[in-house]
Enzyme design. Structure first.
Site, PDB file in Angstrom:
ATOM      1  N   THR A 214       0.823  -1.209   0.000  1.00 25.17           N
ATOM      2  CA  THR A 214       0.000   0.000   0.000  1.00 25.17           C
ATOM      3  C   THR A 214       0.855   1.256   0.000  1.00 25.17           C
ATOM      4  OG1 THR A 214      -1.800  -1.129   1.077  1.00 25.17           O
ATOM      5  CG2 THR A 214      -1.775   1.234   1.333  1.00 25.17           C
TER       6      THR A 214
ATOM      7  N   TYR B 263      -8.169   0.896  -3.452  1.00 24.32           N
ATOM      8  CA  TYR B 263      -6.937   1.296  -4.120  1.00 24.32           C
ATOM      9  C   TYR B 263      -6.241   0.044  -4.630  1.00 24.32           C
ATOM     10  CZ  TYR B 263      -4.638  -0.552  -0.017  1.00 24.32           C
ATOM     11  OH  TYR B 263      -4.221  -1.395   0.963  1.00 24.32           O
TER      12      TYR B 263
ATOM     13  N   SER C 277       1.384  -7.556  -0.785  1.00 26.70           N
ATOM     14  CA  SER C 277       2.075  -8.613  -0.025  1.00 26.70           C
ATOM     15  C   SER C 277       1.208  -9.836   0.225  1.00 26.70           C
ATOM     16  CB  SER C 277       2.646  -8.064   1.283  1.00 26.70           C
ATOM     17  OG  SER C 277       1.643  -7.906   2.250  1.00 26.70           O
ATOM     18  N   GLN C 278      -0.075  -9.758  -0.149  1.00 24.51           N
ATOM     19  CA  GLN C 278      -0.882 -10.991  -0.118  1.00 24.51           C
ATOM     20  C   GLN C 278      -0.334 -12.003  -1.113  1.00 24.51           C
ATOM     21  OE1 GLN C 278      -1.908  -8.014  -1.098  1.00 24.51           O
ATOM     22  NE2 GLN C 278      -3.197  -8.088  -2.931  1.00 24.51           N
TER      23      GLN C 278
ATOM     24  N   THR D  78       1.571  -4.427   4.173  1.00 23.15           N
ATOM     25  CA  THR D  78       1.405  -4.716   5.599  1.00 23.15           C
ATOM     26  C   THR D  78       0.819  -6.103   5.865  1.00 23.15           C
ATOM     27  OG1 THR D  78      -0.768  -3.673   5.619  1.00 23.15           O
ATOM     28  CG2 THR D  78       1.125  -2.278   6.184  1.00 23.15           C
ATOM     29  N   ASP D  79       0.159  -6.684   4.850  1.00 21.62           N
ATOM     30  CA  ASP D  79      -0.597  -7.922   5.107  1.00 21.62           C
ATOM     31  C   ASP D  79       0.282  -9.085   5.583  1.00 21.62           C
ATOM     32  OD1 ASP D  79      -2.882  -6.597   4.439  1.00 21.62           O
ATOM     33  OD2 ASP D  79      -3.150  -7.556   2.473  1.00 21.62           O
TER      34      ASP D  79
ATOM     35  N   LYS E 144       0.188  -7.834  12.783  1.00 26.16           N
ATOM     36  CA  LYS E 144      -0.815  -6.902  12.246  1.00 26.16           C
ATOM     37  C   LYS E 144      -2.128  -7.187  12.949  1.00 26.16           C
ATOM     38  CE  LYS E 144      -2.953  -5.028   8.123  1.00 26.16           C
ATOM     39  NZ  LYS E 144      -3.007  -4.931   6.652  1.00 26.16           N
TER      40      LYS E 144
ATOM     41  N   GLU F 251      -1.795 -29.050  27.810  1.00 23.56           N
ATOM     42  CA  GLU F 251      -3.123 -29.589  27.524  1.00 23.56           C
ATOM     43  C   GLU F 251      -3.059 -30.800  26.601  1.00 23.56           C
ATOM     44  OE1 GLU F 251      -6.357 -27.108  27.326  1.00 23.56           O
ATOM     45  OE2 GLU F 251      -5.371 -25.368  28.182  1.00 23.56           O
TER      46      GLU F 251
HETATM   47  C1  SIN Z   1      -0.363  -5.383   1.008  1.00 27.08           C
HETATM   48  O1  SIN Z   1      -0.089  -6.021   2.014  1.00 27.08           O
HETATM   49  O2  SIN Z   1       0.385  -5.309   0.032  1.00 27.08           O
HETATM   50  C2  SIN Z   1      -1.662  -4.652   0.922  1.00 27.08           C
HETATM   51  C3  SIN Z   1      -2.054  -4.034   2.184  1.00 27.08           C
HETATM   52  C4  SIN Z   1      -1.080  -3.052   2.734  1.00 27.08           C
HETATM   53  O3  SIN Z   1       0.041  -2.874   2.302  1.00 27.08           O
HETATM   54  O4  SIN Z   1      -1.498  -2.395   3.720  1.00 27.08           O
END
Ligand code: SIN
Length: 356
Positions: free
Chosen positions: A35, A48, A81-82, A114-115, A187, A305
């Site tokens: 992002t 986006y 990043s997915q 961020t993913d 995250k 457990e």
């Molecule tokens: C990604 O992980 O590439 C999409 C979402 C982000 O960067 O926040």
């Protein structure tokens, strides 16, 4: 004590040379997309596309970073990043291992979606062997958004990478004016800029007015895996448990080439009665089984457990399922001995204040 003295000496040397010669540290940015490099049609909406803007445009958008460091950049990939893959992880780690050999590079920033940032951070933590700071950053809002968080995150990441106080701390994540250790960061929110937290330990430090302050000494994780020449990683998948889970998905994994299964169990890594026989069968076939938990905080403890010894299961300790997968893939490049692999999970977990 010896280690502390050598860190102090390195910090002093870097500070003296920068003060005496007026040099700014050299920070190298490796861009992978996300992002932070995303653009949207509206500055107020949440829609986006990630990975649209090239690294030089990102650097040019934050001229203030040149006051902190001499910054150069290189585009590794430009993806959301997915879509992160083993192949990109291996390429990125190899490139960083190469760059850190250069005496003219003081620190590295990786821009990333961020993913899956927490997974890449741990992967690099376990495969890059250097005292130099390696810092991941990204953004929750695209570059076209009102109040985009990418520019300040990039600036702060450069501050962290340029600081001699960031040396010997392992791979770090700088997001939303906080610094986190790779093994701890998660995250935790789908859309908020306040998304990255270290839920079990709290952040390692904070960044304010172009300075980073660490709250405590933090050592590098004691594990390092040599990935030189590796083209692929062992196949490891995650089973996410839930009430009423049926055995069919887990059963399919037994004949699909998996070398390891992470069980994201309930509570302290508990296993549904429908899944237990499948995991026992996996072990009989030589597939490694790691018990982790879908609960976001706390450890999955050994021998509490579930009788791990009897079933030859590994307990993930403080690693969540997605991070357990990263460690298990790397562990399987070295051994299939479940007790040795348990030791790897124990040794990472010793670095949380709460212990095992
Ligand atoms: C990604 O992980 O590439 C999409 C979402 C982000 O960067 O926040």
């Amino acid at each position: 004590m010896k280690r502390f003295a050598s860190i102090l000496a390195a910090v002093a040397l870097i500070l003296i040379s920068h003060i005496a010669f007026g040099q700014r540290p050299n920070v190298y940015i490796l861009a992978t997309g996300g992002t932070i490099a995303g653009t949207g049609a509206s500055s107020t909406g949440t829609a986006y596309s990630a990975g649209q803007v090239a690294i030089q445009t990102l650097i040019d958008a934050v001229p203030q970073i040149q006051e902190i460091a001499q910054v150069r950049g290189e585009q590794v990939v430009n993806i959301g990043s997915q879509d992160m893959s083993d192949e990109v992880w291996l390429r990125l780690a190899e490139r960083i291992n190469e760059l850190v050999q250069d005496p003219d590079i003081d620190g590295i920033v990786v821009t990333h979606g961020t993913d899956t940032m927490e997974e890449t951070a741990l992967f690099l933590d376990l495969t890059v062997n250097t005292p130099k700071p390696i810092v991941l950053t990204g953004a929750m809002r695209p570059s076209t958004a009102l109040s985009a968080d990418g520019p300040l995150n990039l600036f702060n990441a450069v501050v962290v990478a340029a600081s001699p106080y960031s040396r010997d701390r392992g791979v770090l994540v700088a997001m939303n004016a906080q610094v986190h250790a790779a093994s701890q960061v998660v995250k935790m929110h789908t859309t908020s800029v306040e998304s990255f937290v270290s839920p079990n330990t709290g952040p390692a430090g904070t960044i304010l007015n172009g300075n980073v302050t660490y709250y405590s000494a933090q050592a590098r994780t004691p594990l390092h895996f040599d990935i030189t020449g590796l083209q692929t990683l062992p196949k490891v998948g995650i089973i996410y448990s839930h009430a009423g889970i049926s055995s069919d998905i887990a059963t399919a994994m037994l004949s699909s080439g998996y070398q390891g299964i992470i069980h994201a169990g309930v509570g302290n890594g508990n296993i549904h009665k429908n899944i237990f026989p499948v995991l026992k069968k996996a072990r009989a076939q030589g597939i490694l089984v790691v018990r982790s938990s879908r609960v976001p905080t706390g450890p999955t403890t050994l021998e509490n457990e579930v009788d791990d010894e009897a079933y030859q299961f590994v307990a993930s300790q403080w690693l969540n399922p997605q991070k357990s997968r990263v460690l298990l893939m790397l562990a399987l490049t070295r051994t299939h001995d479940w007790q040795q692999i348990q030791e790897y999970f124990n040794s990472i977990s010793q670095y949380t204040p709460a212990g095992k």
